[in-house]
Design a protein around this motif. Sequence first.
Motif, PDB file in Angstrom:
ATOM      1  N   LEU A   1       0.830  -1.201   0.000  1.00 50.68           N
ATOM      2  CA  LEU A   1       0.000   0.000   0.000  1.00 50.68           C
ATOM      3  C   LEU A   1       0.867   1.254   0.000  1.00 50.68           C
ATOM      4  CD1 LEU A   1      -2.917   1.055   0.150  1.00 50.68           C
ATOM      5  CD2 LEU A   1      -2.666   1.069   2.635  1.00 50.68           C
ATOM      6  N   ALA A   2       1.927   1.262   0.800  1.00 53.47           N
ATOM      7  CA  ALA A   2       2.822   2.416   0.840  1.00 53.47           C
ATOM      8  C   ALA A   2       3.487   2.630  -0.514  1.00 53.47           C
ATOM      9  CB  ALA A   2       3.874   2.228   1.929  1.00 53.47           C
ATOM     10  N   GLU A   3       3.880   1.545  -1.169  1.00 54.17           N
ATOM     11  CA  GLU A   3       4.516   1.656  -2.485  1.00 54.17           C
ATOM     12  C   GLU A   3       3.541   2.194  -3.532  1.00 54.17           C
ATOM     13  OE1 GLU A   3       6.339  -1.399  -5.748  1.00 54.17           O
ATOM     14  OE2 GLU A   3       6.809  -1.773  -3.648  1.00 54.17           O
ATOM     15  N   GLU A   4       2.274   1.798  -3.419  1.00 48.64           N
ATOM     16  CA  GLU A   4       1.273   2.231  -4.386  1.00 48.64           C
ATOM     17  C   GLU A   4       1.075   3.743  -4.352  1.00 48.64           C
ATOM     18  OE1 GLU A   4      -3.502   1.644  -5.095  1.00 48.64           O
ATOM     19  OE2 GLU A   4      -2.376   0.095  -4.044  1.00 48.64           O
ATOM     20  N   PHE A   5       1.143   4.334  -3.154  1.00 47.91           N
ATOM     21  CA  PHE A   5       0.892   5.759  -3.015  1.00 47.91           C
ATOM     22  C   PHE A   5       2.175   6.578  -2.959  1.00 47.91           C
ATOM     23  CE2 PHE A   5      -3.078   3.977  -1.334  1.00 47.91           C
ATOM     24  CZ  PHE A   5      -3.973   4.670  -2.131  1.00 47.91           C
ATOM     25  N   ALA A   6       3.310   5.998  -3.280  1.00 46.49           N
ATOM     26  CA  ALA A   6       4.590   6.685  -3.125  1.00 46.49           C
ATOM     27  C   ALA A   6       4.983   7.532  -4.328  1.00 46.49           C
ATOM     28  CB  ALA A   6       5.692   5.661  -2.837  1.00 46.49           C
TER      29      ALA A   6
ATOM     30  N   PHE B   1      -4.208  11.172   2.470  1.00 49.77           N
ATOM     31  CA  PHE B   1      -4.208  10.768   3.875  1.00 49.77           C
ATOM     32  C   PHE B   1      -3.910   9.276   4.004  1.00 49.77           C
ATOM     33  CE2 PHE B   1      -6.620   9.115   7.542  1.00 49.77           C
ATOM     34  CZ  PHE B   1      -5.926   9.749   8.549  1.00 49.77           C
ATOM     35  N   GLN B   2      -4.528   8.452   3.138  1.00 49.48           N
ATOM     36  CA  GLN B   2      -4.279   7.007   3.186  1.00 49.48           C
ATOM     37  C   GLN B   2      -2.808   6.705   2.911  1.00 49.48           C
ATOM     38  OE1 GLN B   2      -7.002   5.306   0.391  1.00 49.48           O
ATOM     39  NE2 GLN B   2      -8.662   5.163   1.884  1.00 49.48           N
ATOM     40  N   ARG B   3      -2.214   7.450   1.982  1.00 49.10           N
ATOM     41  CA  ARG B   3      -0.804   7.237   1.683  1.00 49.10           C
ATOM     42  C   ARG B   3       0.051   7.535   2.906  1.00 49.10           C
ATOM     43  NH1 ARG B   3       1.168  11.533  -1.212  1.00 49.10           N
ATOM     44  NH2 ARG B   3      -0.447  11.151  -2.732  1.00 49.10           N
TER      45      ARG B   3
END
Length: 173
Positions: free
Chosen positions: A48-53, A130-132
């Motif tokens: 998830l962190a990589e997706e929003f990075a 915010f989710q990121r």
Amino acid sequence: MGLMGRGLDWVFGDGRNVVAETAGIFRENAEAAARREAGMKDAALAQLAEEFARPRAGLFDRLIDGLNRLPRPLLAFGTLGLFGAAMVDPIWFASRMEGIQLVPEPLWWLMGAIVSFYFGARHQAKGQDFQRSVAETMARAGTVARNVERLERMAAPPAPANPALEDWRREHG
């Protein structure tokens, strides 16, 4: 005693625990399950962190972000301006409000839909940001927890001495 010893060797023999091994077939090992679950959570949070990075740094993105920031202050200052205009020139203001009454109802519905979609999209974009940030924070949570645990172990006072054990050690020294 030999018969009992053989029976116990048969159940618990060769350093094995047949009862525990058999129970393991019917009940999941809680410690191994916790390790697997922690690994799955870490992997999901890292994904998830990589997706929003991905940063948005292009000129077009900055221009659109700037335009997206305009409607809210324009609406707020425009409304305050209407109050000011009503106080400065009530006749001018009243004639404009009479003109607004002539706007057909479907046009009001259309304007409401456009404003709702705009603010809804803006809300969604801010929610994703915010989710990121939450995902990035959660990805660091395991490391932080391990560091805090190490620090607490270093700060923990030594275990209190057992007086009876100390007496026994002195006697059998």
